[in-house]
Motif scaffolding. Sequence first.
Motif, PDB file in Angstrom:
ATOM      1  N   PRO A  42       0.795  -1.238   0.000  1.00 22.79           N
ATOM      2  CA  PRO A  42       0.000   0.000   0.000  1.00 22.79           C
ATOM      3  C   PRO A  42       0.824   1.282   0.000  1.00 22.79           C
ATOM      4  N   PRO A  43       1.825   1.440   0.899  1.00 26.14           N
ATOM      5  CA  PRO A  43       2.603   2.689   0.809  1.00 26.14           C
ATOM      6  C   PRO A  43       3.409   2.791  -0.480  1.00 26.14           C
ATOM      7  N   MET A  44       3.898   1.655  -1.008  1.00 21.78           N
ATOM      8  CA  MET A  44       4.630   1.692  -2.267  1.00 21.78           C
ATOM      9  C   MET A  44       3.740   2.192  -3.396  1.00 21.78           C
ATOM     10  N   VAL A  45       2.525   1.642  -3.473  1.00 12.61           N
ATOM     11  CA  VAL A  45       1.608   2.025  -4.554  1.00 12.61           C
ATOM     12  C   VAL A  45       1.163   3.472  -4.404  1.00 12.61           C
ATOM     13  N   LEU A  46       0.749   3.850  -3.192  1.00 16.87           N
ATOM     14  CA  LEU A  46       0.272   5.217  -2.988  1.00 16.87           C
ATOM     15  C   LEU A  46       1.379   6.229  -3.253  1.00 16.87           C
ATOM     16  N   GLY A  47       2.590   5.943  -2.789  1.00 14.61           N
ATOM     17  CA  GLY A  47       3.703   6.853  -3.047  1.00 14.61           C
ATOM     18  C   GLY A  47       4.003   7.002  -4.526  1.00 14.61           C
ATOM     19  N   SER A  48       3.908   5.893  -5.273  1.00 12.54           N
ATOM     20  CA  SER A  48       4.270   5.932  -6.695  1.00 12.54           C
ATOM     21  C   SER A  48       3.209   6.616  -7.549  1.00 12.54           C
ATOM     22  N   ILE A  49       1.938   6.664  -7.083  1.00 15.62           N
ATOM     23  CA  ILE A  49       0.897   7.266  -7.919  1.00 15.62           C
ATOM     24  C   ILE A  49       0.724   8.760  -7.658  1.00 15.62           C
ATOM     25  N   LEU A  50       1.399   9.298  -6.634  1.00  9.32           N
ATOM     26  CA  LEU A  50       1.246  10.723  -6.351  1.00  9.32           C
ATOM     27  C   LEU A  50       1.695  11.580  -7.533  1.00  9.32           C
ATOM     28  N   ASN A  51       2.750  11.138  -8.232  1.00  5.54           N
ATOM     29  CA  ASN A  51       3.212  11.905  -9.388  1.00  5.54           C
ATOM     30  C   ASN A  51       2.250  11.814 -10.567  1.00  5.54           C
ATOM     31  N   PRO A  52       1.859  10.600 -11.017  1.00  8.63           N
ATOM     32  CA  PRO A  52       0.958  10.540 -12.172  1.00  8.63           C
ATOM     33  C   PRO A  52      -0.410  11.169 -11.923  1.00  8.63           C
ATOM     34  N   ILE A  53      -0.918  11.109 -10.684  1.00 10.60           N
ATOM     35  CA  ILE A  53      -2.228  11.715 -10.450  1.00 10.60           C
ATOM     36  C   ILE A  53      -2.135  13.233 -10.574  1.00 10.60           C
ATOM     37  N   ASN A  54      -1.016  13.810 -10.142  1.00  8.01           N
ATOM     38  CA  ASN A  54      -0.843  15.252 -10.287  1.00  8.01           C
ATOM     39  C   ASN A  54      -0.468  15.643 -11.709  1.00  8.01           C
ATOM     40  N   SER A  55       0.072  14.700 -12.474  1.00  8.09           N
ATOM     41  CA  SER A  55       0.384  14.971 -13.879  1.00  8.09           C
ATOM     42  C   SER A  55      -0.879  15.018 -14.729  1.00  8.09           C
ATOM     43  N   THR A  56      -1.847  14.135 -14.419  1.00 10.52           N
ATOM     44  CA  THR A  56      -3.025  14.010 -15.275  1.00 10.52           C
ATOM     45  C   THR A  56      -4.192  14.887 -14.822  1.00 10.52           C
ATOM     46  N   ILE A  57      -4.334  15.086 -13.522  1.00  6.41           N
ATOM     47  CA  ILE A  57      -5.503  15.798 -13.016  1.00  6.41           C
ATOM     48  C   ILE A  57      -5.496  17.272 -13.425  1.00  6.41           C
ATOM     49  N   VAL A  58      -4.275  17.831 -13.649  1.00  5.84           N
ATOM     50  CA  VAL A  58      -4.176  19.244 -13.991  1.00  5.84           C
ATOM     51  C   VAL A  58      -4.659  19.522 -15.416  1.00  5.84           C
ATOM     52  N   ALA A  59      -4.726  18.480 -16.254  1.00  3.50           N
ATOM     53  CA  ALA A  59      -5.106  18.682 -17.657  1.00  3.50           C
ATOM     54  C   ALA A  59      -6.472  19.350 -17.784  1.00  3.50           C
ATOM     55  N   VAL A  60      -7.403  18.960 -16.909  1.00  4.87           N
ATOM     56  CA  VAL A  60      -8.754  19.525 -17.000  1.00  4.87           C
ATOM     57  C   VAL A  60      -8.890  20.795 -16.173  1.00  4.87           C
ATOM     58  N   ALA A  61      -7.853  21.162 -15.422  1.00  3.39           N
ATOM     59  CA  ALA A  61      -7.919  22.348 -14.564  1.00  3.39           C
ATOM     60  C   ALA A  61      -7.287  23.576 -15.199  1.00  3.39           C
ATOM     61  N   LEU A  62      -6.563  23.407 -16.310  1.00  2.00           N
ATOM     62  CA  LEU A  62      -5.830  24.528 -16.905  1.00  2.00           C
ATOM     63  C   LEU A  62      -6.758  25.654 -17.353  1.00  2.00           C
ATOM     64  N   VAL A  63      -7.865  25.308 -17.989  1.00  2.00           N
ATOM     65  CA  VAL A  63      -8.784  26.335 -18.491  1.00  2.00           C
ATOM     66  C   VAL A  63      -9.424  27.126 -17.347  1.00  2.00           C
ATOM     67  N   PRO A  64     -10.008  26.455 -16.332  1.00  2.00           N
ATOM     68  CA  PRO A  64     -10.582  27.252 -15.228  1.00  2.00           C
ATOM     69  C   PRO A  64      -9.536  28.040 -14.438  1.00  2.00           C
ATOM     70  N   ILE A  65      -8.330  27.533 -14.330  1.00  2.00           N
ATOM     71  CA  ILE A  65      -7.275  28.293 -13.653  1.00  2.00           C
ATOM     72  C   ILE A  65      -6.929  29.538 -14.462  1.00  2.00           C
ATOM     73  N   GLY A  66      -6.798  29.381 -15.770  1.00  2.00           N
ATOM     74  CA  GLY A  66      -6.520  30.532 -16.626  1.00  2.00           C
ATOM     75  C   GLY A  66      -7.616  31.583 -16.532  1.00  2.00           C
ATOM     76  N   ALA A  67      -8.864  31.132 -16.482  1.00  2.00           N
ATOM     77  CA  ALA A  67      -9.980  32.068 -16.370  1.00  2.00           C
ATOM     78  C   ALA A  67      -9.964  32.786 -15.023  1.00  2.00           C
ATOM     79  N   ALA A  68      -9.579  32.057 -13.971  1.00  2.00           N
ATOM     80  CA  ALA A  68      -9.576  32.647 -12.627  1.00  2.00           C
ATOM     81  C   ALA A  68      -8.519  33.731 -12.488  1.00  2.00           C
ATOM     82  N   PHE A  69      -7.357  33.532 -13.127  1.00  2.00           N
ATOM     83  CA  PHE A  69      -6.260  34.482 -12.972  1.00  2.00           C
ATOM     84  C   PHE A  69      -6.029  35.338 -14.214  1.00  2.00           C
ATOM     85  N   GLY A  70      -6.868  35.192 -15.218  1.00  2.00           N
ATOM     86  CA  GLY A  70      -6.704  35.967 -16.443  1.00  2.00           C
ATOM     87  C   GLY A  70      -5.407  35.637 -17.157  1.00  2.00           C
TER      88      GLY A  70
END
Length: 472
Positions: free
Chosen positions: A23-51
Motif C-alpha cells: 500500500p505505501p509503495m503504490v500510494l507513493g508511486s501514484i502521487l506523481n501521475p495523479i498530479n500529472s493528469t488531473i491538472v489537464a482539465v484544470a488549466l482552463v478554469p485556472i486561466g480564467a480565474a487568474f486571467g
Amino acid sequence: MTDQTTAAPDDTGKAGFDRRLVPPMVLGSILNPINSTIVAVALVPIGAAFGAPPSQTAWLVSALYLATALGQPIVGRLIDIFGPRRLFLLSTSLVGVAGVVGTLAPNLGVLVAARVLLGFGTCAGYPAAMALLRSEAKRTGQDSPAGVLTVLAVANQTIAVIGPLLGGLLIGVGGWRSTFALNIPLAAVAVALGVLRLPRQPHTGAAARSSVAQIDLPGMGLFAAMLFSLLMFLMNLHAGAWYLPVITVAAGACFTVRELRAKTPFIDLRVLAGNAPLLATYGRALVAYVVSYAFLYGFTQWTEEGYGLSPLHAGLVQIPMFLVGIAVSVTVGRRNGVFGKLLVGGVGQIAACALMLTLSAGSPLWMLVVVAVVFGVPQGSNSLALQNSVYFQSDPQRTGSSAGLLRTFAYLGSMVASSATAASFGQHAGTPGMHHLAWIMLGAGVLYLLITVFDRSLRHLSAGPAEPTRTA
C-alpha cells in the motif's frame, strides 16, 4: 541498505515478500501521475480565474516535470544512502504542504511554486518502491519482484485513466482549487502508511556520519544545472535561447570531471559507462516516452482542433488506450523475461504510428478508437518492461538513483515530444501537422525497436527468479 522487516512464511516455509509494504509503495508511486493528469482539465478554469493565457498556464505542467526530472535521481541517491523510510516520509509530507499552498494560492506564480513543490514531493515514491523491492529480495533471498512491479505499473496506468475524470468531478464540486486540496488527504494517508509499515533503518553516530559523507553535493548541483538548462532549451527551441545549450555543455563537462574524481560520486560514470545494457534501457525509455507523450498530448489536440471533437469526447477517445494498457500489463506481467515485452511494445508503437498516418478529418470515429486501442499495447508493455530492466541491470546499492534516472529520461522524452508537437502544429493542430508528428513518432518507434533487437543482453534478462546483473 540494512532495512529489516518481517513477513509471514509462505507455504514453503520461507519468508516471502512483505505484502504490508505494497500500500505505501503504490500510494507513493501514484502521487506523481495523479498530479500529472488531473491538472489537464484544470488549466482552463485556472486561466480564467487568474486571467492567464495558455502560454502561462502551461507552466503548471512544465513546472512539475522540471522538478521531477531534476529531483528523481537526486532523491533516489539519498534513498540509496539513508534508506527509503526517511525520504518517503519527508517527500510525501511536502506533497501535503504543496496541497495547502496550491489550495490557498492568490495568483498564478504561487500556484506554479506549488506545482514545483509537488514535483519534488512526489520524487521519492517510485525510487523508494524500487529500493524496497531490492531490500526485500535481499532479506528473503527470493529475487522475484515481477508481481509487485506489475501492481505498480497497473496502479500508475489506472490513475492515468481516472485522473482527468476525477479532476472534472472535483472541479464540478469544489472548483479548481479542490484538485490541489486532494493532495492533503493523500499525503496524510501516505505518511501514516509510511510510519506504520516502512521498515526502519537504525543509524549509529558513526553510521550517520558515514552516510552524510556519501552525499555528493557538488555533483548533484552540477547535475541539476546541466539538466535544468537542457530541459529549458527543449521547452524553448528558438534562436534567443542559444545560451542554454552552452550552459548545458559547460555544466556537463564540469559534472563529468567532478564525478570522475569524487570518492563517492552522485552518479558513478565509470561504472555506468561500463553498463551498456542499462544505458540502452535509458535510451529506450527516452524514445518510448517521445512516442507516448506525443500521442497523449499531440494526438489529443488534433482530435479537438483538426477532427472537431469536444474536450470531453477527446478524453473519452483516450480511455481505450489506458484500459488496454492495464490489460496488457496484467497479462505480460505474469511472464518471465523482458525481451518479449520490449519487442511487443516496439512493434505496437510502429503499428500505432502507421495507423495515425492514415487518419484525416473525414475518418470515421471508430478509426480513432482503433488507434487508441493499438497504442494501449505499448503503453502497457513498455512501462513494465523498462521497470523490470532497471531492477535487474542496476547496481543493488544504487537501485533508487537508477530508478530515478529512468524517470528522468522519461521526462526528457516528454520534453522532446512537447517540442516536436509544437513544431509540427504551429498555430493550429491540423491534419498535416498531425501527420508530420506521426512521422517523428514513427522514427522514434523504429529506433526503439532497433535498440531492443540488437541488445543481446536482453535475452538473458529474467523478470522472474534469477540473479540480477551486478555491473552498474
